[in-house]
Design an enzyme around this catalytic site. Sequence first.
Site, PDB file in Angstrom:
ATOM      1  N   HIS A   4       0.802  -1.232   0.000  1.00  0.00           N
ATOM      2  CA  HIS A   4       0.000   0.000   0.000  1.00  0.00           C
ATOM      3  C   HIS A   4       0.830   1.276   0.000  1.00  0.00           C
ATOM      4  CE1 HIS A   4      -2.521  -3.249   1.647  1.00  0.00           C
ATOM      5  NE2 HIS A   4      -3.461  -2.674   0.934  1.00  0.00           N
ATOM      6  N   ARG A  24      -3.460  16.809   5.130  1.00  0.00           N
ATOM      7  CA  ARG A  24      -2.759  17.327   6.308  1.00  0.00           C
ATOM      8  C   ARG A  24      -1.285  16.926   6.238  1.00  0.00           C
ATOM      9  NH1 ARG A  24      -6.163  16.076  11.063  1.00  0.00           N
ATOM     10  NH2 ARG A  24      -7.583  17.372   9.870  1.00  0.00           N
ATOM     11  N   ARG A  87       1.349   9.379  15.800  1.00  0.00           N
ATOM     12  CA  ARG A  87       0.061   9.761  15.201  1.00  0.00           C
ATOM     13  C   ARG A  87      -0.305  11.142  15.703  1.00  0.00           C
ATOM     14  NH1 ARG A  87      -5.105   9.958  13.974  1.00  0.00           N
ATOM     15  NH2 ARG A  87      -6.682   9.978  15.598  1.00  0.00           N
ATOM     16  N   GLY A  89      -3.620  13.539  15.504  1.00  0.00           N
ATOM     17  CA  GLY A  89      -5.003  13.503  15.026  1.00  0.00           C
ATOM     18  C   GLY A  89      -5.919  14.387  15.834  1.00  0.00           C
ATOM     19  N   GLU A 181      -8.090   5.380  15.840  1.00  0.00           N
ATOM     20  CA  GLU A 181      -6.878   4.719  15.335  1.00  0.00           C
ATOM     21  C   GLU A 181      -5.849   4.259  16.369  1.00  0.00           C
ATOM     22  OE1 GLU A 181      -7.858   7.812  14.146  1.00  0.00           O
ATOM     23  OE2 GLU A 181      -8.725   7.165  12.239  1.00  0.00           O
ATOM     24  N   SER A 203     -11.249  18.314  18.776  1.00  0.00           N
ATOM     25  CA  SER A 203     -11.922  19.045  17.684  1.00  0.00           C
ATOM     26  C   SER A 203     -13.441  19.096  17.863  1.00  0.00           C
ATOM     27  CB  SER A 203     -11.601  18.393  16.340  1.00  0.00           C
ATOM     28  OG  SER A 203     -12.081  17.062  16.317  1.00  0.00           O
ATOM     29  N   ASP A 204     -13.939  18.262  18.757  1.00  0.00           N
ATOM     30  CA  ASP A 204     -15.385  18.216  19.008  1.00  0.00           C
ATOM     31  C   ASP A 204     -15.611  18.007  20.500  1.00  0.00           C
ATOM     32  OD1 ASP A 204     -16.521  17.339  16.075  1.00  0.00           O
ATOM     33  OD2 ASP A 204     -14.629  16.352  16.530  1.00  0.00           O
TER      34      ASP A 204
END
Length: 235
Positions: A4, A24, A87, A89, A181, A203-204
């Site tokens: 991949h 991003r 990571r 995010g 994730e 973010s929320d």
Amino acid sequence: MSVHIAAKKGEIAKTVLQPGDPLRAKYIADNFLDEVRLVSQTRNIYYFTGLYKGKEISVGASGMGVPSIGIYSFELFTEYEVDTIIRIGTCGAYTSDLKLFDLLNVENAASESTYAKFAWGNEDELIANQGNSFALMNETAQKLSLEIKPTNIHTSDIFYRKDTTIPEIASKYGCLAVEMEAFALFANAKYLGKNAATLLTVSDIIPTREQISADEREKSLKPMIELALETALQL
Ligand code: HPA
């Protein structure tokens, strides 16, 4: 070349920053790295390698969710000899004790996912970050005067659900927020003896439905990107 990721062996750095979103990754490469090379664009999941303050770093996307990060992080660790994946995010807070833009350093990820069990025979529902990057991130944040909260988070397969009460596993392990994730990244790193950290921007806020707006999103992620890069510099 792996299945991949199209980069050749040697084209990916030992430390990789991994946002969910390919654009991003491009934003980070364009704005924070020098001498950038695009090393893979299979499925539009861009991977870039460049220099941050002279150190070679790669940045590339995980895609969304456990299956996707499971694939990309495994190929990075096993086909490209990557030592550390950080990571970077976003997450949704289960509590209004957290505020939009808060930075979380994930200590443990709890999940109902069967990924670790069926991939690696790991039946734990709580998996810790791996290696020293979590601690280094806390120290680096302090040096940069950035506030960062070490916490447990819930890695869920579900973004939309009918019932907005906090899932049982999140209550059980004191998870303040949810993303999709970290559990798989930590499971892969643990099985392979590699290093993995996860840095999240809130973010929320789920109970109040507050959200970072689309145009706030890019600039809101700057402190997180800088902290991840400054940490990577020391790895
Ligand atoms: N749920 C899951 N993942 C997320 C969320 C959310 O509310 N916000 C950002 N990533």
